[in-house]
Structure formats: structure tokens, C-alpha cells
Enzyme design. Structure first.
Site, PDB file in Angstrom:
ATOM      1  N   SER A  88       0.800  -1.234   0.000  1.00 43.14           N
ATOM      2  CA  SER A  88       0.000   0.000   0.000  1.00 43.14           C
ATOM      3  C   SER A  88       0.828   1.277   0.000  1.00 43.14           C
ATOM      4  O   SER A  88       0.268   2.370  -0.130  1.00 43.14           O
ATOM      5  CB  SER A  88      -0.950   0.016   1.196  1.00 43.14           C
ATOM      6  OG  SER A  88      -1.998  -0.911   1.007  1.00 43.14           O
TER       7      SER A  88
ATOM      8  N   LYS B 147       0.237   3.726  -2.747  1.00 41.31           N
ATOM      9  CA  LYS B 147      -0.857   4.696  -2.703  1.00 41.31           C
ATOM     10  C   LYS B 147      -0.355   6.120  -2.492  1.00 41.31           C
ATOM     11  O   LYS B 147      -1.063   7.085  -2.803  1.00 41.31           O
ATOM     12  CB  LYS B 147      -1.842   4.302  -1.597  1.00 41.31           C
ATOM     13  CG  LYS B 147      -2.586   3.003  -1.915  1.00 41.31           C
ATOM     14  CD  LYS B 147      -3.328   2.442  -0.721  1.00 41.31           C
ATOM     15  CE  LYS B 147      -3.959   1.100  -1.095  1.00 41.31           C
ATOM     16  NZ  LYS B 147      -4.447   0.364   0.064  1.00 41.31           N
TER      17      LYS B 147
ATOM     18  N   SER C 193      -6.429   3.327   3.996  1.00 35.05           N
ATOM     19  CA  SER C 193      -5.701   2.499   3.028  1.00 35.05           C
ATOM     20  C   SER C 193      -6.651   1.717   2.130  1.00 35.05           C
ATOM     21  O   SER C 193      -6.385   0.577   1.746  1.00 35.05           O
ATOM     22  CB  SER C 193      -4.740   1.536   3.740  1.00 35.05           C
ATOM     23  OG  SER C 193      -3.764   1.046   2.848  1.00 35.05           O
TER      24      SER C 193
ATOM     25  N   LYS D 151       2.425   6.651   5.218  1.00 34.03           N
ATOM     26  CA  LYS D 151       1.647   5.505   4.780  1.00 34.03           C
ATOM     27  C   LYS D 151       2.264   4.184   5.213  1.00 34.03           C
ATOM     28  O   LYS D 151       3.478   3.996   5.143  1.00 34.03           O
ATOM     29  CB  LYS D 151       1.525   5.539   3.252  1.00 34.03           C
ATOM     30  CG  LYS D 151       0.493   4.590   2.691  1.00 34.03           C
ATOM     31  CD  LYS D 151      -0.905   5.074   2.960  1.00 34.03           C
ATOM     32  CE  LYS D 151      -1.926   3.987   2.676  1.00 34.03           C
ATOM     33  NZ  LYS D 151      -1.872   2.886   3.673  1.00 34.03           N
TER      34      LYS D 151
END
Length: 391
Positions: A59, A62, A124, A235
Site C-alpha cells: 500500500s 498509494k 488504506s 503511509k
């Protein structure tokens, strides 16, 4: 005339920051197979461990989706209150336990760009990523092209994206820790207001539970929020292939650090190592002022300009990162690609002050033009041509 690297000694600066001992970089050990930390305030890389290894981002990909959206918002091509509809096909693919992290979107639902960004950053949400990508570019594949174009512009030389959300794709998507730190730094410096708005929210509520219809609130997985002072992003990521990873940032007393850890073995290990790593960055290192804002450091040669020289000044109070308590010998030099071609605007970043010391990482600090320098007129260009011909 071709541009070549110009290196100027900066004796006044070197003398003003010279001290009578030599320091060594503080040591740090982590079980993470990949780790990286940079002090954005000084440009110093404080720690690196296999930082150029290509790896799946999970992730963490992202971050690039969000960066592209931020860019579009800044340029006025995307509005935060603009709404995109959740396609039934997209909902079906990214719904349920097998689809990983979710924002709990519903088919046919219209969701604003702002809420999709919260769904990506805070929750997320894999579904939120794809809905945003499709809303912006029509298809996820077309949006991924934007991601790779942005990666190229930012100089992410060891990264490539195949999806908007980092879902495993047999190696098509890969990043490095150094590139992730560069992406984080670009997000923070290029879009400070949007970064502040979206990246430090502790939780977000969206969707409703089946049956009772209760609102669903999910916490931000950022392991630094509430544990490290000044933490405000970025993140986390996790897949079986990538392990547990995190790209984070925090600012304390004017110092901003960016860190990356990857390949950790558990959720709790990611928390403990992230906090320990960031605490080390702030406690084992200190900031030392070297040049005050507005101070002139040197003059640079100008090509085809109304003036043959331009002053190089500090755009802010410039500081270097040093081991806590150390008083090392530092030296400085000015480096630029020159002669610098006119026209030049006051405040343009046209050179760097490179500070070095034995045993410590090289640190590169920006220098900017102290005045406008217009392009030379006809006779000035002719004279420059002649001097270049015979020079």
C-alpha cells in the site's frame, strides 16, 4: 557554451563553522532488511540499509496515487468537492475480505475526491484508490500512466507502478526505500497544505455495517501518530510478499525527518521499530546553523545576462545535521551548473552549498539568486559570442 559543474571554495563559511574535532555517525541497528532516513532540513542521509533494493511496495504505492491527485488539485484540474460514482464492477472486485483494506464503499455511491483521499490515506482503501483512479482518468490503467510519468519527473529512477493501490501484480510494481523517501519529501514540500489536511487524521468514518447499519470508523494505521511528537504522515503497507512496511515523517523544532522501513514481520514490530527509528533520528542527531537567511555566500557566473554575475544567498536559515553533542570540523563549497543562463529571477534555486566532514554524510543545502538578471541585449549577446569563440 556548455554547462559544466562550477565548484567554488567558501572559506568564510568554512571558517565560521569549523570546530576542533572529528565526529562519526551515530550507529543504529534494526531487524528491518530495508531502512532509510533523511533529514529534509539539511539534505543529510542519516541512515541507509539496502536502500536501493527493488521491492514490492504494497500500500505504500498509494502515496503516488495521492501525489498525482494533489498535483491535479493544485493545477485546478481536480476539485476536492468533485464527486465520482462507484462502478458496480469496481465495487465487486474490491469488496469483501479477499480484497484487502477497504473504505466500505457501496455500488452506485457518489463520493467526493476529498473523502476518497481520506479513504486512501487514513483507511488504506483499495476500493477508494481504484474509484479515484477511474474517476480521474477513465480507467485504472490510464491513471497508472500518470503515476509513472510523475515518478519520472520526481527522479524515482528505481520505481515503476502497475496498479493504483499496490496490489501484488507479479513484480510489475516495484519501488526502493530511497525512492519512497523522495516521494514522501515531494509530497510534503510540493503540497504542504494538502499534506497537512489529509495525512495526519487519526481516524475516518465511512460506510455502514450490515444488519444494524452502524457507521464504520477505522483508525489510521500510522505507527507514529500519537507516539512521536510532530508525526504527521505518511503511509503503511502490508502484503505476504512485501511484509510490513512504513514510510513516515515528523517535524520537531524545525527539523523534518523522513524514514522508510520495509520487510518487517508483524504489525507490532512495525510499530516498535518505526517509533524507535524516528526517536533515534531526533535524539542521536542535532541541527547546527551554518548560514542565516539572506546571507550572501558567493557570486556565480551568468551566461547571456544583463549582468555577468549573480549573488548566491541562503533562502532560509541553513542548518546541517550533526551527531548530538559533537563538534566536528566542517568545510563547505558552492556547486552549480554554469555559467547560469539568463534570465534569472530573484529566489530561483541556482546553486547548492555542499557541506562535508570526515565520517559524516555529505549535506547539500540550496542557494538562490539574490536578484533578477535579465537576458542580455543584442550587443551583449554578440560580445558573449565573441568571448566564447576566442575564450
Amino acid at each position: 557554451m556548455p554547462k559544466i559543474p562550477y565548484i567554488l571554495a567558501a572559506p568564510a563559511i568554512a571558517l565560521s563553522i569549523a570546530y576542533p574535532s572529528v565526529a562519526s555517525a551515530p550507529q543504529f541497528e534494526t531487524p528491518a532488511p530495508v531502512a532509510f532516513m533523511e533529514d529534509l532540513s539539511s539534505g543529510a542521509v542519516l541512515y541507509e540499509k539496502d536502500a536501493d533494493r527493488r521491492m514490492p511496495p504494497a500500500s505504500l504505492a498509494k502515496m503516488m496515487t495521492v501525489y498525482v491527485a494533489f498535483d491535479l488539485v493544485r493545477r485546478g484540474e481536480l476539485k476536492l468537492d468533485q464527486e465520482f460514482e462507484v462502478r458496480p464492477e469496481t465495487w465487486k472486485k474490491w469488496h469483501g475480505p479477499a480484497a484487502g483494506s477497504t473504505m466500505f464503499l457501496s455500488p452506485g455511491e457518489k463520493v467526493s475526491v476529498a473523502n476518497l483521499l481520506y479513504g486512501i490515506v487514513t483507511l488504506s482503501g483499495n476500493d477508494a484508490c481504484v474509484v479515484l483512479a477511474e474517476g480521474i482518468s477513465g480507467t485504472e490503467d490510464a491513471f497508472v500512466q500518470r503515476m509513472n510519468e510523475a515518478a519520472k519527473r520526481l527522479g524515482l529512477t528505481n520505481s515503476h507502478f502497475g496498479t493504483s493501490n499496490g496490489w501484488p501484480d507479479n513484480g510489475v510494481t516495484y519501488v526502493t526505500a530511497r525512492d519512497l523517501a523522495k516521494l514522501a519529501a515531494a509530497t510534503i514540500t510540493d503540497h504542504p497544505k494538502l499534506y497537512k489536511q489529509f495525512y495526519s487524521r487519526p481516524d475516518f468514518t465511512w460506510g455502514k455495517t450490515m444488519g444494524s447499519g452502524s457507521a464504520i470508523t477505522q483508525a489510521n494505521r500510522d505507527p507514529l501518530l500519537g507516539r512521536v511528537a510532530g508525526a504527521d504522515g505518511l503511509k503503511t503497507g502490508h502484503t505476504e510478499e512485501a511484509g510490513y512496511g512504513f514510510t513516515g515523517s515528523a517535524e520537531q523544532n524545525g527539523r523534518r525527518l523522513v524514514m522508510v522501513l520495509a520487510g518487517l514481520t508483524s504489525f507490532n514490530q512495525r510499530i516498535s521499530e518505526s517509533v524507535r527509528f524516528m526517536d533515534w533520528g531526533f535524539r542521536a542527531w542535532q541541527a547546527k546553523p551554518v548560514v542565516k537567511e539572506g546571507r550572501k555566500v558567493a557570486d556565480a557566473d551568468v551566461q547571456m545576462g544583463s549582468s555577468s554575475k549573480v549573488g548566491l544567498v541562503a533562502p532560509r536559515d541553513l542548518k546541517v545535521a550533526l551527531p548530538a553533542g559533537a563538534v566536528p570540523v566542517l568545510s563547505a563549497k558552492v556547486v552549480y551548473q554554469g555559467p547560469i543562463k539568463a534570465p534569472i529571477k530573484a529566489g530561483d534555486h541556482v546553486a547548492d552549498l555542499v557541506v562535508t566532514s570526515p565520517g559524516l554524510p555529505e549535506q547539500t543545502l540550496p542557494l538562490v539568486a539574490d536578484k533578477d538578471v535579465g537576458a542580455a541585449g543584442f550587443f551583449g549577446r554578440a560580445w558573449a559570442g565573441l568571448t566564447g569563440l576566442f575564450g
